[in-house]
Design a protein around this motif. Sequence first.
Motif, mmCIF file in Angstrom:
data_model
loop_
_atom_site.group_PDB
_atom_site.id
_atom_site.type_symbol
_atom_site.label_atom_id
_atom_site.label_comp_id
_atom_site.label_asym_id
_atom_site.label_seq_id
_atom_site.Cartn_x
_atom_site.Cartn_y
_atom_site.Cartn_z
ATOM 1 N N VAL A 168 0.835 -1.210 0.000
ATOM 2 C CA VAL A 168 0.000 0.000 0.000
ATOM 3 C C VAL A 168 0.868 1.259 0.000
ATOM 4 O O VAL A 168 0.622 2.204 -0.757
ATOM 5 N N ASN A 169 1.865 1.337 0.860
ATOM 6 C CA ASN A 169 2.883 2.382 0.815
ATOM 7 C C ASN A 169 2.293 3.781 0.595
ATOM 8 O O ASN A 169 2.704 4.512 -0.314
ATOM 9 N N TYR A 170 1.329 4.158 1.419
ATOM 10 C CA TYR A 170 0.710 5.477 1.294
ATOM 11 C C TYR A 170 1.701 6.566 1.688
ATOM 12 O O TYR A 170 2.352 6.490 2.736
ATOM 13 N N ARG A 171 1.827 7.578 0.861
ATOM 14 C CA ARG A 171 2.705 8.715 1.124
ATOM 15 C C ARG A 171 1.875 9.994 1.135
ATOM 16 O O ARG A 171 1.422 10.480 0.095
ATOM 17 N N ALA A 172 1.661 10.551 2.326
ATOM 18 C CA ALA A 172 0.835 11.747 2.468
ATOM 19 C C ALA A 172 1.415 12.943 1.733
ATOM 20 O O ALA A 172 0.671 13.847 1.324
ATOM 21 N N LYS A 173 2.746 12.971 1.531
ATOM 22 C CA LYS A 173 3.368 14.087 0.821
ATOM 23 C C LYS A 173 3.058 14.050 -0.678
ATOM 24 O O LYS A 173 3.272 15.042 -1.375
ATOM 25 N N LEU A 174 2.577 12.900 -1.159
ATOM 26 C CA LEU A 174 2.288 12.766 -2.586
ATOM 27 C C LEU A 174 0.826 13.015 -2.929
ATOM 28 O O LEU A 174 0.523 13.535 -3.994
ATOM 29 N N TRP A 175 -0.081 12.626 -2.026
ATOM 30 C CA TRP A 175 -1.507 12.857 -2.287
ATOM 31 C C TRP A 175 -2.301 12.726 -0.994
ATOM 32 O O TRP A 175 -1.922 11.994 -0.093
ATOM 33 N N PRO A 176 -3.414 13.475 -0.885
ATOM 34 C CA PRO A 176 -4.218 13.419 0.336
ATOM 35 C C PRO A 176 -4.962 12.094 0.445
ATOM 36 O O PRO A 176 -5.247 11.425 -0.560
ATOM 37 N N ALA A 177 -5.294 11.723 1.662
ATOM 38 C CA ALA A 177 -5.938 10.439 1.921
ATOM 39 C C ALA A 177 -7.251 10.281 1.151
ATOM 40 O O ALA A 177 -7.559 9.198 0.639
ATOM 41 N N ALA A 178 -8.033 11.351 1.073
ATOM 42 C CA ALA A 178 -9.330 11.254 0.405
ATOM 43 C C ALA A 178 -9.188 10.935 -1.079
ATOM 44 O O ALA A 178 -10.047 10.271 -1.669
ATOM 45 N N VAL A 179 -8.102 11.396 -1.695
ATOM 46 C CA VAL A 179 -7.851 11.100 -3.105
ATOM 47 C C VAL A 179 -7.237 9.713 -3.254
ATOM 48 O O VAL A 179 -7.562 8.956 -4.165
ATOM 49 N N ALA A 180 -6.363 9.358 -2.331
ATOM 50 C CA ALA A 180 -5.647 8.089 -2.428
ATOM 51 C C ALA A 180 -6.532 6.887 -2.158
ATOM 52 O O ALA A 180 -6.377 5.844 -2.813
ATOM 53 N N ARG A 181 -7.448 6.999 -1.203
ATOM 54 C CA ARG A 181 -8.172 5.820 -0.720
ATOM 55 C C ARG A 181 -8.899 5.057 -1.832
ATOM 56 O O ARG A 181 -8.744 3.821 -1.940
ATOM 57 N N PRO A 182 -9.709 5.684 -2.697
ATOM 58 C CA PRO A 182 -10.399 4.888 -3.723
ATOM 59 C C PRO A 182 -9.440 4.225 -4.706
ATOM 60 O O PRO A 182 -9.707 3.122 -5.187
#
Length: 320
Positions: A168-182
């Motif tokens: 999953v490797n979510y990076r908040a500096k790259l995109w906000p959670a609301a955009v990333a989640r879907p």
Amino acid sequence: MSGSRAPALVTLGESMGLITAVETGPLEFARSFSYGIGGAESNVAIGVARLGHAATWIGRVGRDATGDMIERRLLGEQVRALVVRDDGFTGLMVKHRRFGTALSVDYHRAGSAGSRISRADLPPGCIEEAAILHVTGITPALSDSASDTVFHAVERARAGGVTVSVDVNYRAKLWPAAVARPVLLRLVAQADLVFAGVAEACLLLDAVDRPPIDELARAVSALGPHQVVIKDAERGCAALVDGSAYRLPALPVSVVDPVGAGDAFVAGYIAEHLAGKPAAQRLHTATAAGAFAVSVPGDCEGLPRRADLNTLIAYEDVAR
């Protein structure tokens, strides 16, 4: 293109130059720096290759010295590199330790060569000949073309019966959670094997409170994958593999640099998966690989080889 081995692992994404301040303290006062490479997918490819399996990395780098270094380093690690040279610049990471073990990482990658990867960069057969395709949630965040490339690769893997692995490797500096989640939910739903940190699993599940780690594994598995591994840093990991639950503590080591530990963990698990080892052995090797990675500065420098793992096993036996 470098190397000639038929790949067991194929991965794709952005590899960057990594500038690291040697001294601890504010970056403005640092006078000594090291220069290496970093990138989640190339780290995993190097880790798998060091553990004895063929690995291919696909990506774009600039026509610059950093791009040259990345390609040479991958070649030196026996990774088959399908590199496209791009007129854009090779991205950079700048890492410094403000105090103690508190690390800060800044990215300079917007519009980089790596972010311009496209489905045309995936040669015919390169996905279909793999045993495992590994992708991360970082690449879809880089650009529309990068996101399209990831999902195109996953589609080809699924059509060819290739195991799909997702970190999953979510990076908040790259995109906000609301955009990333879907986007991440769509990626996880098409995966056979998923790795996630606790916070990343909570993001996928839209969980406000942190559930127990084994419950997180079950809930993520319900999204589609039949293998789910939840990484919980120094607290170890939990997994649900084909319906069987596993828990494993982390190895007690002195942490020098935590960056890249998750990639080392993933590489260890995938390497044993490729070797046909049972889930417990995959997790044991993954945990050991993560321990090696955090004990050495750099993104990929501490990734272990088989001899290193054997040394650690002997040390654990003596410690008991």
